[in-house]
Design an enzyme around this catalytic site. Sequence first.
Site, PDB file in Angstrom:
ATOM      1  N   LYS A   1      51.124 102.414  24.988  1.00  0.00           N
ATOM      2  CA  LYS A   1      51.106 103.789  25.010  1.00  0.00           C
ATOM      3  C   LYS A   1      51.123 104.430  23.493  1.00  0.00           C
ATOM      4  CE  LYS A   1      55.849 105.514  24.566  1.00  0.00           C
ATOM      5  NZ  LYS A   1      56.483 106.455  24.472  1.00  0.00           N
TER       6      LYS A   1
ATOM      7  N   LYS B   1      54.820 107.518  18.220  1.00  0.00           N
ATOM      8  CA  LYS B   1      54.938 108.344  17.095  1.00  0.00           C
ATOM      9  C   LYS B   1      55.376 106.934  15.929  1.00  0.00           C
ATOM     10  CE  LYS B   1      58.276 111.258  18.617  1.00  0.00           C
ATOM     11  NZ  LYS B   1      59.355 110.492  19.305  1.00  0.00           N
TER      12      LYS B   1
ATOM     13  N   LYS C   1      61.711  97.716  22.924  1.00  0.00           N
ATOM     14  CA  LYS C   1      62.240  98.205  21.706  1.00  0.00           C
ATOM     15  C   LYS C   1      63.027  96.967  21.077  1.00  0.00           C
ATOM     16  CE  LYS C   1      61.272 102.865  21.406  1.00  0.00           C
ATOM     17  NZ  LYS C   1      61.764 104.243  21.307  1.00  0.00           N
TER      18      LYS C   1
HETATM   19  N1  AQP Z   1      51.759 108.290  24.883  1.00  0.00           N
HETATM   20  C1  AQP Z   1      52.455 109.136  25.642  1.00  0.00           C
HETATM   21  N2  AQP Z   1      51.796 109.726  26.597  1.00  0.00           N
HETATM   22  C2  AQP Z   1      52.334 110.746  27.530  1.00  0.00           C
HETATM   23  N3  AQP Z   1      53.576 111.189  27.152  1.00  0.00           N
HETATM   24  C3  AQP Z   1      54.261 110.858  26.413  1.00  0.00           C
HETATM   25  N4  AQP Z   1      55.664 110.740  25.672  1.00  0.00           N
HETATM   26  C4  AQP Z   1      55.765 109.923  24.539  1.00  0.00           C
HETATM   27  N5  AQP Z   1      54.562 109.279  24.460  1.00  0.00           N
HETATM   28  C5  AQP Z   1      53.538 109.685  25.310  1.00  0.00           C
HETATM   29  C6  AQP Z   1      56.495 111.723  26.296  1.00  0.00           C
HETATM   30  O1  AQP Z   1      56.995 112.372  25.047  1.00  0.00           O
HETATM   31  C7  AQP Z   1      58.324 112.914  25.294  1.00  0.00           C
HETATM   32  C8  AQP Z   1      59.027 112.848  24.079  1.00  0.00           C
HETATM   33  O2  AQP Z   1      59.149 111.487  23.917  1.00  0.00           O
HETATM   34  P1  AQP Z   1      60.162 110.988  22.981  1.00  0.00           P
HETATM   35  O3  AQP Z   1      59.878 111.184  21.318  1.00  0.00           O
HETATM   36  O4  AQP Z   1      61.712 111.475  23.119  1.00  0.00           O
HETATM   37  O5  AQP Z   1      60.382 109.127  23.245  1.00  0.00           O
HETATM   38  P2  AQP Z   1      59.291 108.355  23.439  1.00  0.00           P
HETATM   39  O6  AQP Z   1      58.635 108.576  24.830  1.00  0.00           O
HETATM   40  O7  AQP Z   1      59.708 106.998  23.174  1.00  0.00           O
HETATM   41  O8  AQP Z   1      57.931 108.675  22.570  1.00  0.00           O
HETATM   42  P3  AQP Z   1      57.489 107.941  21.342  1.00  0.00           P
HETATM   43  O9  AQP Z   1      56.123 108.803  20.800  1.00  0.00           O
HETATM   44  O10 AQP Z   1      56.859 106.492  21.831  1.00  0.00           O
HETATM   45  O11 AQP Z   1      58.519 107.593  20.372  1.00  0.00           O
HETATM   46  P4  AQP Z   1      59.038 106.534  19.754  1.00  0.00           P
HETATM   47  O12 AQP Z   1      57.833 105.838  19.129  1.00  0.00           O
HETATM   48  O13 AQP Z   1      59.923 106.943  18.681  1.00  0.00           O
HETATM   49  O14 AQP Z   1      59.762 105.641  20.849  1.00  0.00           O
HETATM   50  C9  AQP Z   1      58.568 112.290  26.293  1.00  0.00           C
HETATM   51  O15 AQP Z   1      58.758 113.007  27.590  1.00  0.00           O
HETATM   52  C10 AQP Z   1      57.713 111.219  26.647  1.00  0.00           C
HETATM   53  O16 AQP Z   1      57.566 110.661  28.080  1.00  0.00           O
END
Ligand code: AQP
Length: 329
Positions: free
Chosen positions: A194, A197, A113
């Site tokens: 990965k 969002k 990030k």
């Molecule tokens: N690609 C993924 N595959 C499996 N699990 C995932 N998680 C996120 N992406 C994947 C799981 O979703 C939960 C919530 O995640 P979060 O929103 O708290 O943070 P994150 O992991 O940073 O998710 P994003 O979608 O990638 O958000 P942004 O883009 O805002 O950083 C967690 O349990 C995570 O493991």
Amino acid sequence: MDKKTVYSGIQPSGSLTLGNYLGALKNFIGLQDEYNCLYCIVDMHAITVAQDPKLLRKNTLDVLALYLAAGLDPEKSIIYIQSHVPQHAELGWILNTISSIGQLQRMTQFKDKSKKSKEVMAGILNYPVLMAADILLYQTSYVPVGEDQKQHVELTRDLAQRFNSKYSDTFTMPDILTPKSGARIMSLQNPEAKMSKSDSDENSYILLLDDEDATRRKIKRAVTDSLNSMAYKDDQPGLKNLINIYSSFTGESVENIVSKYEGQGYGVFKADLGDVIVEGLRPLRESFKEIRSDKSYLEKVYKEGADKASYLANKTLRKVYKKMGFIPR
Ligand code: AQP
């Protein structure tokens, strides 16, 4: 015997993806009967990356409605918004005082990030400390998350251990709970990264709130390879990811899926996968609309959730303050 505690949260940093669903949300549901579960919408985590206030408000209520539409039951689980329980920030501060900057700088998510930001804010570095506070406040035994959060749960254990050995046993040591399949769903456009969002390419993810056409179109456009051979191999990462998604929805083994589509070409498999996702998400998508439009119900859920969470959080925080030598009021 008392039930053990499960804690997890999702950031309202955008609209939820298939990754958030298969890696986390889908698995929250089945834990509700066996454990005392707390499921949070972690808005204070979301602001570690710049958020538009209007969108943050919308996304927070969307995530709450998605939790409920997916099957989280406020009669069984404590469902609440992180900023309504200020003890998260308070314990986060305490844990910052025993966190090593070097260890935080080694976190993969921090490295990823911070590479994307022009100016790196302290919130991104301290994100996993706040996450540790979330987990430790409730004496959590299990944290159901995707694989990307493994390092953060390990850091949480380190901090619990450090506090416990300095001030005597205070925090339960949490364990991570990752799903058998779906723990790491990859981008549909770059299967080395990965699914996220916050990805700028909307073809890289499927949103839980995408419509059926968009869902099918994005699967059709998903990057595969030119081998045109149905196989589950590391050198065919795009296809491997699609097989994982298929398996997560249907429960079918990878071997079955491969043999079912052998010799048929990727087009047939992708069309069927589109159907599998659309059908798999249909109940959630339908009940979301109804729940999201009922503002007073959503308010009731998050207010009652915050009251229950605050009560538990206070118990831990009082103990922590006492052990550290703060004068009680
Ligand atoms: N690609 C993924 N595959 C499996 N699990 C995932 N998680 C996120 N992406 C994947 C799981 O979703 C939960 C919530 O995640 P979060 O929103 O708290 O943070 P994150 O992991 O940073 O998710 P994003 O979608 O990638 O958000 P942004 O883009 O805002 O950083 C967690 O349990 C995570 O493991």
